[in-house]
Design a protein around this motif. Structure first.
Motif, PDB file in Angstrom:
ATOM      1  N   GLN A   1     -27.278  -3.620  57.154  1.00  0.00           N
ATOM      2  CA  GLN A   1     -27.246  -3.086  55.791  1.00  0.00           C
ATOM      3  C   GLN A   1     -27.119  -1.572  55.768  1.00  0.00           C
ATOM      4  OE1 GLN A   1     -30.853  -4.801  54.173  1.00  0.00           O
ATOM      5  NE2 GLN A   1     -29.734  -6.533  53.315  1.00  0.00           N
ATOM      6  N   GLN A   2     -27.593  -0.915  56.808  1.00  0.00           N
ATOM      7  CA  GLN A   2     -27.515   0.542  56.855  1.00  0.00           C
ATOM      8  C   GLN A   2     -26.065   1.019  56.850  1.00  0.00           C
ATOM      9  OE1 GLN A   2     -28.245  -1.321  59.479  1.00  0.00           O
ATOM     10  NE2 GLN A   2     -27.243  -0.495  61.285  1.00  0.00           N
ATOM     11  N   PHE A   3     -25.147   0.201  57.362  1.00  0.00           N
ATOM     12  CA  PHE A   3     -23.746   0.617  57.398  1.00  0.00           C
ATOM     13  C   PHE A   3     -23.158   0.716  55.991  1.00  0.00           C
ATOM     14  CE2 PHE A   3     -24.146  -1.454  61.672  1.00  0.00           C
ATOM     15  CZ  PHE A   3     -24.106  -0.284  62.402  1.00  0.00           C
ATOM     16  N   VAL A   4     -23.565  -0.187  55.105  1.00  0.00           N
ATOM     17  CA  VAL A   4     -23.126  -0.104  53.703  1.00  0.00           C
ATOM     18  C   VAL A   4     -23.614   1.209  53.105  1.00  0.00           C
ATOM     19  CG1 VAL A   4     -23.356  -1.102  51.398  1.00  0.00           C
ATOM     20  CG2 VAL A   4     -23.077  -2.609  53.386  1.00  0.00           C
ATOM     21  N   LEU A   5     -24.890   1.493  53.311  1.00  0.00           N
ATOM     22  CA  LEU A   5     -25.457   2.724  52.758  1.00  0.00           C
ATOM     23  C   LEU A   5     -24.769   3.949  53.335  1.00  0.00           C
ATOM     24  CD1 LEU A   5     -29.230   1.734  52.772  1.00  0.00           C
ATOM     25  CD2 LEU A   5     -27.635   1.697  50.840  1.00  0.00           C
ATOM     26  N   MET A   6     -24.509   3.949  54.635  1.00  0.00           N
ATOM     27  CA  MET A   6     -23.845   5.094  55.265  1.00  0.00           C
ATOM     28  C   MET A   6     -22.474   5.353  54.643  1.00  0.00           C
ATOM     29  SD  MET A   6     -24.803   4.470  59.260  1.00  0.00           S
ATOM     30  CE  MET A   6     -26.429   4.830  59.915  1.00  0.00           C
ATOM     31  N   LEU A   7     -21.731   4.281  54.370  1.00  0.00           N
ATOM     32  CA  LEU A   7     -20.422   4.448  53.728  1.00  0.00           C
ATOM     33  C   LEU A   7     -20.571   4.981  52.309  1.00  0.00           C
ATOM     34  CD1 LEU A   7     -18.667   1.181  54.970  1.00  0.00           C
ATOM     35  CD2 LEU A   7     -18.074   3.534  55.606  1.00  0.00           C
ATOM     36  N   LEU A   8     -21.587   4.518  51.609  1.00  0.00           N
ATOM     37  CA  LEU A   8     -21.797   4.979  50.237  1.00  0.00           C
ATOM     38  C   LEU A   8     -22.348   6.402  50.189  1.00  0.00           C
ATOM     39  CD1 LEU A   8     -23.130   1.682  48.648  1.00  0.00           C
ATOM     40  CD2 LEU A   8     -20.899   2.772  48.260  1.00  0.00           C
ATOM     41  N   TRP A   9     -23.073   6.830  51.213  1.00  0.00           N
ATOM     42  CA  TRP A   9     -23.520   8.233  51.248  1.00  0.00           C
ATOM     43  C   TRP A   9     -22.334   9.159  51.373  1.00  0.00           C
ATOM     44  CZ3 TRP A   9     -27.595   6.469  55.244  1.00  0.00           C
ATOM     45  CH2 TRP A   9     -28.695   5.915  54.567  1.00  0.00           C
ATOM     46  N   GLU A  10     -21.264   8.683  52.017  1.00  0.00           N
ATOM     47  CA  GLU A  10     -20.046   9.487  52.138  1.00  0.00           C
ATOM     48  C   GLU A  10     -19.279   9.535  50.822  1.00  0.00           C
ATOM     49  OE1 GLU A  10     -17.596   8.036  55.307  1.00  0.00           O
ATOM     50  OE2 GLU A  10     -19.120   8.390  56.823  1.00  0.00           O
ATOM     51  N   GLU A  11     -19.252   8.384  50.118  1.00  0.00           N
ATOM     52  CA  GLU A  11     -18.511   8.302  48.858  1.00  0.00           C
ATOM     53  C   GLU A  11     -19.072   7.161  48.024  1.00  0.00           C
ATOM     54  OE1 GLU A  11     -14.046   7.202  47.243  1.00  0.00           O
ATOM     55  OE2 GLU A  11     -14.331   7.625  49.362  1.00  0.00           O
ATOM     56  N   SER A  12     -19.490   7.483  46.834  1.00  0.00           N
ATOM     57  CA  SER A  12     -20.041   6.477  45.931  1.00  0.00           C
ATOM     58  C   SER A  12     -19.588   6.806  44.518  1.00  0.00           C
ATOM     59  CB  SER A  12     -21.571   6.480  46.010  1.00  0.00           C
ATOM     60  OG  SER A  12     -22.141   5.549  45.127  1.00  0.00           O
TER      61      SER A  12
ATOM     62  N   VAL B   1     -19.107  -0.479  43.860  1.00  0.00           N
ATOM     63  CA  VAL B   1     -20.451  -0.448  44.424  1.00  0.00           C
ATOM     64  C   VAL B   1     -20.897   1.007  44.479  1.00  0.00           C
ATOM     65  CG1 VAL B   1     -21.891  -1.045  46.411  1.00  0.00           C
ATOM     66  CG2 VAL B   1     -19.891  -2.461  45.851  1.00  0.00           C
ATOM     67  N   SER B   2     -22.079   1.272  43.948  1.00  0.00           N
ATOM     68  CA  SER B   2     -22.603   2.637  43.977  1.00  0.00           C
ATOM     69  C   SER B   2     -24.076   2.620  44.367  1.00  0.00           C
ATOM     70  CB  SER B   2     -22.415   3.320  42.622  1.00  0.00           C
ATOM     71  OG  SER B   2     -23.031   2.582  41.597  1.00  0.00           O
ATOM     72  N   LEU B   3     -24.527   3.769  44.809  1.00  0.00           N
ATOM     73  CA  LEU B   3     -25.926   3.933  45.199  1.00  0.00           C
ATOM     74  C   LEU B   3     -26.810   4.108  43.980  1.00  0.00           C
ATOM     75  CD1 LEU B   3     -25.427   6.499  48.076  1.00  0.00           C
ATOM     76  CD2 LEU B   3     -26.377   4.205  48.353  1.00  0.00           C
ATOM     77  N   THR B   4     -28.028   3.619  44.082  1.00  0.00           N
ATOM     78  CA  THR B   4     -29.063   3.964  43.116  1.00  0.00           C
ATOM     79  C   THR B   4     -29.834   5.149  43.697  1.00  0.00           C
ATOM     80  OG1 THR B   4     -30.694   2.531  44.163  1.00  0.00           O
ATOM     81  CG2 THR B   4     -29.301   1.535  42.430  1.00  0.00           C
ATOM     82  N   GLU B   5     -30.751   5.691  42.931  1.00  0.00           N
ATOM     83  CA  GLU B   5     -31.596   6.772  43.455  1.00  0.00           C
ATOM     84  C   GLU B   5     -32.381   6.290  44.673  1.00  0.00           C
ATOM     85  OE1 GLU B   5     -31.528  10.034  42.793  1.00  0.00           O
ATOM     86  OE2 GLU B   5     -29.818   9.453  41.557  1.00  0.00           O
ATOM     87  N   SER B   6     -32.842   5.039  44.644  1.00  0.00           N
ATOM     88  CA  SER B   6     -33.565   4.482  45.802  1.00  0.00           C
ATOM     89  C   SER B   6     -32.669   4.424  47.030  1.00  0.00           C
ATOM     90  CB  SER B   6     -34.096   3.086  45.490  1.00  0.00           C
ATOM     91  OG  SER B   6     -35.050   3.125  44.473  1.00  0.00           O
ATOM     92  N   GLY B   7     -31.407   4.082  46.826  1.00  0.00           N
ATOM     93  CA  GLY B   7     -30.456   4.043  47.934  1.00  0.00           C
ATOM     94  C   GLY B   7     -30.178   5.428  48.488  1.00  0.00           C
ATOM     95  N   ARG B   8     -30.048   6.399  47.592  1.00  0.00           N
ATOM     96  CA  ARG B   8     -29.842   7.793  48.045  1.00  0.00           C
ATOM     97  C   ARG B   8     -31.054   8.296  48.824  1.00  0.00           C
ATOM     98  NH1 ARG B   8     -25.302   9.239  45.631  1.00  0.00           N
ATOM     99  NH2 ARG B   8     -24.962   8.747  43.454  1.00  0.00           N
ATOM    100  N   ALA B   9     -32.234   7.901  48.383  1.00  0.00           N
ATOM    101  CA  ALA B   9     -33.472   8.370  49.014  1.00  0.00           C
ATOM    102  C   ALA B   9     -33.630   7.843  50.435  1.00  0.00           C
ATOM    103  CB  ALA B   9     -34.676   7.959  48.172  1.00  0.00           C
TER     104      ALA B   9
END
Length: 153
Positions: A47-58, A103-111
């Motif tokens: 799951q961290q890979f999804v977040l890593m991609l979204l930290w680059e662009e969301s 698909v976008s990050l929430t504040e929890s995802g950004r944190a």
């Protein structure tokens, strides 16, 4: 298979001289360690890979994430549903093309960016703890070449 290739270590019964036998053994052990380290953050391994991609662009289209992760669409949908129910991402239809799910990050995802990066660093340290710095550089270079060879990049 000779008796010399069978023992009481991970990968019992495989030809330990075969790269194609060692890769899944290393991969499974690495994923297990990653999973145990990420569990404290409420994440499963991968799951961290999804977040890593979204930290680059969301946001990003779900289809783009699926392609970048090199997984099947049903696998991506299940992973994203779990991340969404955990409150780390949100999904919504594009206003310009209703066929596209963004698909976008929430504040929890950004944190989670700092904590996940810390776990990733610890995972690297534990994975390579018995290697010298030069050996780590060599391993990184060789794995990069193997990945490029297998993915055609």
């Amino acid at each position: 298979m000779s008796s010399a290739s069978v023992g009481s270590e991970p990968g019992d019964g495989i030809d330990k001289g075969s790269i194609s036998s060692l890769i899944p053994t290393v991969s499974k052990a690495h994923r297990k360690l990653a999973g145990s380290l990420l569990a404290d953050l409420g994440l499963a391994a991968g799951q961290q890979f999804v977040l890593m991609l979204l930290w680059e662009e969301s946001p990003q289209p779900q289809s783009d994430l699926t392609r970048k992760l090199m997984i099947e669409p049903p696998t991506a949908a299940k992973m994203l549903a779990r991340l969404e129910s955990a409150g780390f991402i949100q999904r919504e239809r594009s206003s310009t093309d209703r066929r596209v799910v963004l698909v976008s990050l929430t504040e929890s995802g950004r944190a989670l960016e700092g904590p996940v990066n810390a776990v990733w660093g610890r995972l690297d340290e534990e994975t390579t703890r018995d290697l010298t710095a030069a050996e780590q550089d060599q391993l990184r270079a060789l794995l990069t070449r193997v990945a490029e060879s297998l993915t055609g990049r």
